[in-house]
Design a protein around this motif. Sequence first.
Motif, PDB file in Angstrom:
ATOM      1  N   VAL A  12       0.837  -1.204   0.000  1.00  0.00           N
ATOM      2  CA  VAL A  12       0.000   0.000   0.000  1.00  0.00           C
ATOM      3  C   VAL A  12       0.872   1.253   0.000  1.00  0.00           C
ATOM      4  O   VAL A  12       0.632   2.197  -0.769  1.00  0.00           O
ATOM      5  N   LEU A  13       1.905   1.271   0.839  1.00  0.00           N
ATOM      6  CA  LEU A  13       2.767   2.454   0.920  1.00  0.00           C
ATOM      7  C   LEU A  13       3.540   2.693  -0.371  1.00  0.00           C
ATOM      8  O   LEU A  13       3.560   3.810  -0.884  1.00  0.00           O
ATOM      9  N   THR A  14       4.167   1.659  -0.893  1.00  0.00           N
ATOM     10  CA  THR A  14       4.973   1.853  -2.110  1.00  0.00           C
ATOM     11  C   THR A  14       4.098   2.096  -3.333  1.00  0.00           C
ATOM     12  O   THR A  14       4.485   2.841  -4.231  1.00  0.00           O
ATOM     13  N   THR A  15       2.926   1.500  -3.361  1.00  0.00           N
ATOM     14  CA  THR A  15       2.017   1.697  -4.490  1.00  0.00           C
ATOM     15  C   THR A  15       1.440   3.101  -4.493  1.00  0.00           C
ATOM     16  O   THR A  15       1.312   3.740  -5.538  1.00  0.00           O
ATOM     17  N   SER A  16       1.112   3.615  -3.328  1.00  0.00           N
ATOM     18  CA  SER A  16       0.486   4.932  -3.252  1.00  0.00           C
ATOM     19  C   SER A  16       1.491   6.085  -3.184  1.00  0.00           C
ATOM     20  O   SER A  16       1.108   7.245  -3.344  1.00  0.00           O
ATOM     21  N   ALA A  17       2.748   5.795  -3.001  1.00  0.00           N
ATOM     22  CA  ALA A  17       3.758   6.834  -2.775  1.00  0.00           C
ATOM     23  C   ALA A  17       3.894   7.830  -3.922  1.00  0.00           C
ATOM     24  O   ALA A  17       4.190   9.002  -3.693  1.00  0.00           O
ATOM     25  N   ILE A  46       8.939  -1.405 -12.035  1.00  0.00           N
ATOM     26  CA  ILE A  46       7.549  -1.784 -11.768  1.00  0.00           C
ATOM     27  C   ILE A  46       7.047  -2.753 -12.829  1.00  0.00           C
ATOM     28  O   ILE A  46       6.369  -3.734 -12.516  1.00  0.00           O
ATOM     29  N   VAL A  47       7.386  -2.483 -14.084  1.00  0.00           N
ATOM     30  CA  VAL A  47       6.978  -3.387 -15.173  1.00  0.00           C
ATOM     31  C   VAL A  47       7.538  -4.784 -14.932  1.00  0.00           C
ATOM     32  O   VAL A  47       6.824  -5.793 -15.048  1.00  0.00           O
ATOM     33  N   PHE A  48       8.823  -4.877 -14.550  1.00  0.00           N
ATOM     34  CA  PHE A  48       9.422  -6.180 -14.302  1.00  0.00           C
ATOM     35  C   PHE A  48       8.833  -6.858 -13.063  1.00  0.00           C
ATOM     36  O   PHE A  48       8.660  -8.084 -13.047  1.00  0.00           O
ATOM     37  N   TRP A  49       8.496  -6.086 -12.021  1.00  0.00           N
ATOM     38  CA  TRP A  49       7.816  -6.663 -10.860  1.00  0.00           C
ATOM     39  C   TRP A  49       6.452  -7.216 -11.275  1.00  0.00           C
ATOM     40  O   TRP A  49       6.035  -8.279 -10.808  1.00  0.00           O
ATOM     41  N   LEU A  50       5.761  -6.490 -12.143  1.00  0.00           N
ATOM     42  CA  LEU A  50       4.459  -6.953 -12.626  1.00  0.00           C
ATOM     43  C   LEU A  50       4.604  -8.258 -13.407  1.00  0.00           C
ATOM     44  O   LEU A  50       3.845  -9.215 -13.185  1.00  0.00           O
ATOM     45  N   ILE A  61       1.292  -9.138  -5.777  1.00  0.00           N
ATOM     46  CA  ILE A  61       2.335  -8.488  -6.588  1.00  0.00           C
ATOM     47  C   ILE A  61       1.723  -7.916  -7.856  1.00  0.00           C
ATOM     48  O   ILE A  61       2.049  -6.800  -8.268  1.00  0.00           O
ATOM     49  N   ILE A  62       0.829  -8.654  -8.456  1.00  0.00           N
ATOM     50  CA  ILE A  62       0.170  -8.198  -9.689  1.00  0.00           C
ATOM     51  C   ILE A  62      -0.669  -6.952  -9.423  1.00  0.00           C
ATOM     52  O   ILE A  62      -0.575  -5.960 -10.152  1.00  0.00           O
ATOM     53  N   VAL A  63      -1.472  -6.978  -8.383  1.00  0.00           N
ATOM     54  CA  VAL A  63      -2.357  -5.840  -8.072  1.00  0.00           C
ATOM     55  C   VAL A  63      -1.548  -4.602  -7.715  1.00  0.00           C
ATOM     56  O   VAL A  63      -1.778  -3.510  -8.254  1.00  0.00           O
ATOM     57  N   ALA A  64      -0.583  -4.765  -6.812  1.00  0.00           N
ATOM     58  CA  ALA A  64       0.208  -3.614  -6.367  1.00  0.00           C
ATOM     59  C   ALA A  64       0.928  -2.951  -7.533  1.00  0.00           C
ATOM     60  O   ALA A  64       0.922  -1.723  -7.671  1.00  0.00           O
ATOM     61  N   ASN A  65       1.525  -3.739  -8.388  1.00  0.00           N
ATOM     62  CA  ASN A  65       2.295  -3.160  -9.486  1.00  0.00           C
ATOM     63  C   ASN A  65       1.422  -2.698 -10.648  1.00  0.00           C
ATOM     64  O   ASN A  65       1.805  -1.793 -11.375  1.00  0.00           O
ATOM     65  N   SER A  66       0.243  -3.290 -10.799  1.00  0.00           N
ATOM     66  CA  SER A  66      -0.710  -2.792 -11.801  1.00  0.00           C
ATOM     67  C   SER A  66      -1.186  -1.392 -11.428  1.00  0.00           C
ATOM     68  O   SER A  66      -1.412  -0.554 -12.301  1.00  0.00           O
ATOM     69  N   PRO A  71       0.764   5.969 -11.706  1.00  0.00           N
ATOM     70  CA  PRO A  71       1.434   7.253 -11.441  1.00  0.00           C
ATOM     71  C   PRO A  71       2.862   7.288 -11.977  1.00  0.00           C
ATOM     72  O   PRO A  71       3.328   8.334 -12.425  1.00  0.00           O
ATOM     73  N   ALA A  72       3.540   6.147 -11.962  1.00  0.00           N
ATOM     74  CA  ALA A  72       4.920   6.118 -12.477  1.00  0.00           C
ATOM     75  C   ALA A  72       4.943   6.469 -13.961  1.00  0.00           C
ATOM     76  O   ALA A  72       5.774   7.263 -14.414  1.00  0.00           O
ATOM     77  N   SER A  73       4.021   5.914 -14.718  1.00  0.00           N
ATOM     78  CA  SER A  73       3.943   6.205 -16.157  1.00  0.00           C
ATOM     79  C   SER A  73       3.532   7.645 -16.418  1.00  0.00           C
ATOM     80  O   SER A  73       4.072   8.297 -17.318  1.00  0.00           O
TER      81      SER A  73
END
Length: 88
Positions: A12-17, A46-50, A61-66, A71-73
């Motif tokens: 949650v923290l890294t995804t929302s950061a 993030i793409v590679f984590w996904l 892992i799929i949900v968090a990185n999706s 925001p990264a893009s």
Amino acid sequence: MIVTMMGTIAAVLTTSAMFPQAIRIIKTRDVHSISLLMYLANTFGIVFWLIYGVLLQELPIIVANSIAIIPASVILILKIVLGRNVKK
């Protein structure tokens, strides 16, 4: 249980950061202080984590990185587009 809770909090923290940064860039159109190299590395990470999550079929892992890829893009695209406009 504790391990799952820690993983969920971390996700949650890294995804929302990056959402606050993306929102600020959208509002101010200022990308001067944003590092292109950092956001390139972060977005591709993030793409590679996904991909990793998909290959392992690990839903957290799929949900968090999706979600994190959004925001990264946005930040990366705005840095490229707006950064190019500043140089002209």
